[in-house]
Write an enzyme that holds these catalytic residues in place. Sequence first.
Site, PDB file in Angstrom:
ATOM      1  N   GLY A 111       0.817  -1.209   0.000  1.00 22.06           N
ATOM      2  CA  GLY A 111       0.000   0.000   0.000  1.00 22.06           C
ATOM      3  C   GLY A 111       0.850   1.258   0.000  1.00 22.06           C
ATOM      4  O   GLY A 111       0.611   2.200  -0.768  1.00 22.06           O
ATOM      5  N   ASP A 112       1.861   1.289   0.858  1.00 25.28           N
ATOM      6  CA  ASP A 112       2.771   2.435   0.906  1.00 25.28           C
ATOM      7  C   ASP A 112       3.514   2.599  -0.416  1.00 25.28           C
ATOM      8  O   ASP A 112       3.659   3.706  -0.936  1.00 25.28           O
ATOM      9  CB  ASP A 112       3.785   2.235   2.032  1.00 25.28           C
ATOM     10  N   SER A 113       4.005   1.481  -0.950  1.00 23.87           N
ATOM     11  CA  SER A 113       4.796   1.550  -2.180  1.00 23.87           C
ATOM     12  C   SER A 113       3.950   2.013  -3.362  1.00 23.87           C
ATOM     13  O   SER A 113       4.431   2.763  -4.222  1.00 23.87           O
ATOM     14  CB  SER A 113       5.424   0.191  -2.477  1.00 23.87           C
TER      15      SER A 113
ATOM     16  N   ALA B 215       3.342   5.750  -3.005  1.00 20.22           N
ATOM     17  CA  ALA B 215       4.573   6.456  -3.352  1.00 20.22           C
ATOM     18  C   ALA B 215       4.790   6.482  -4.852  1.00 20.22           C
ATOM     19  O   ALA B 215       5.187   7.501  -5.426  1.00 20.22           O
ATOM     20  CB  ALA B 215       5.756   5.786  -2.664  1.00 20.22           C
TER      21      ALA B 215
END
Length: 399
Positions: free
Chosen positions: A170-172, A175
């Site tokens: 999710g973070d990647s 980003a």
Amino acid sequence: MSFAENTGPLKGIRVVEMGQLIAGPFCGQLLGDMGAEIIKLEPPGQGDPMRVWGRGDYPLWWEVVARNKKAVSADLRKPEGQALARRLIASADILIENFRPGTLEKWGMSPEALHVENPRLIIVRVSGYGQTGPYSGRAGFGGIGEAMGGWRAIVGDPDRPPSRMGVSIGDSLAATYGCMGALAALRHRDATGEGQVVDSSLYEAVLQVMESLVPEYAASGYVRERSGSALPGIAPSNVYPTSDGEYLIGANQDSVFGRLCTAMGRPELAKDPRYIDHVSRGRNQAELDALIGDWTRTLTIDEVEALMIENGVPAGKLYRPQDMLDDPHFQAREAIIDVPSDRWGTVKMQNVFPKLSKTPGAVRRAAPPTIGHDNYSVYGEVLGMSADEIADLKARGVI
């Protein structure tokens, strides 16, 4: 230590990275890999938690996510620290932040205020729920975005609770979309001179890769569920047992399935009414997977792979790190490189990606080993501060 020359397409672009943990720093990593100058701003004393994250004996995640970055420190809770940050941002092309919405505004750094000083500035704001909407003020981590975006509910075996992917997807994703938005905004700025805000939320980044999950439900009420290693209705495409491990085969297209049947020594299966086309194979998926598994179980991984290559069937091993290090294809494409490090000697890590033929990115600089490692060079060269001024700020805990 010897590093590659900066030939990246973003050479000359300055980025101030004020984020921490994963999403903001990964966005900065992507831009830095492509040649941008990344000035990472951390709180003095504690720094980015990523400095101590990782598994195994050593916290090596930082070495990847902070490569190609310069580290400066400033206490953004103090007016003098905020003033330093604003001066850096006034010299930048891109600002990355992944604080809870409203934090920049609390520090006197709203987009409106920053654009007064630097109208060409592109501001990438990564957050759990976005900068607007009733949930915008909530705390949000990657896993929460994965759940809200639809990912978690469909990952894992159907008789077990939802599984987590082994990386912070999710973070990647947030980003990566933030980086893509920044590049699009640079194109607009080149044409108009105007900066803008890129609003990348965790849950919407996940939603973008959920294929037809929403249309399927809206049109026919179909709800995707957890299906383990198989894709419902897409067969054969699964992980199958061998005598010495597991092996992935994807033969879910009519002609490819025919080639798999030939490899198995069962060419008649391609004409069997149960498996003759996509719909039939999907209807009889469990039965077909069992039949293939009975065959693969009699062979080793290498034996199955040789047959798949010979017959042109998409298939592959489930790679572990040692497999990647040993693999000749990884080596030929330099997918993994050795990065010199003052602290660790060398660190093996994934290379810059994607590969550009004319202006390739590169790892030009190891991750900064200490908080504020580049205070004197950055504050001196970018802001024109004297060594005495910098030393005074350090003595007073501002940096």
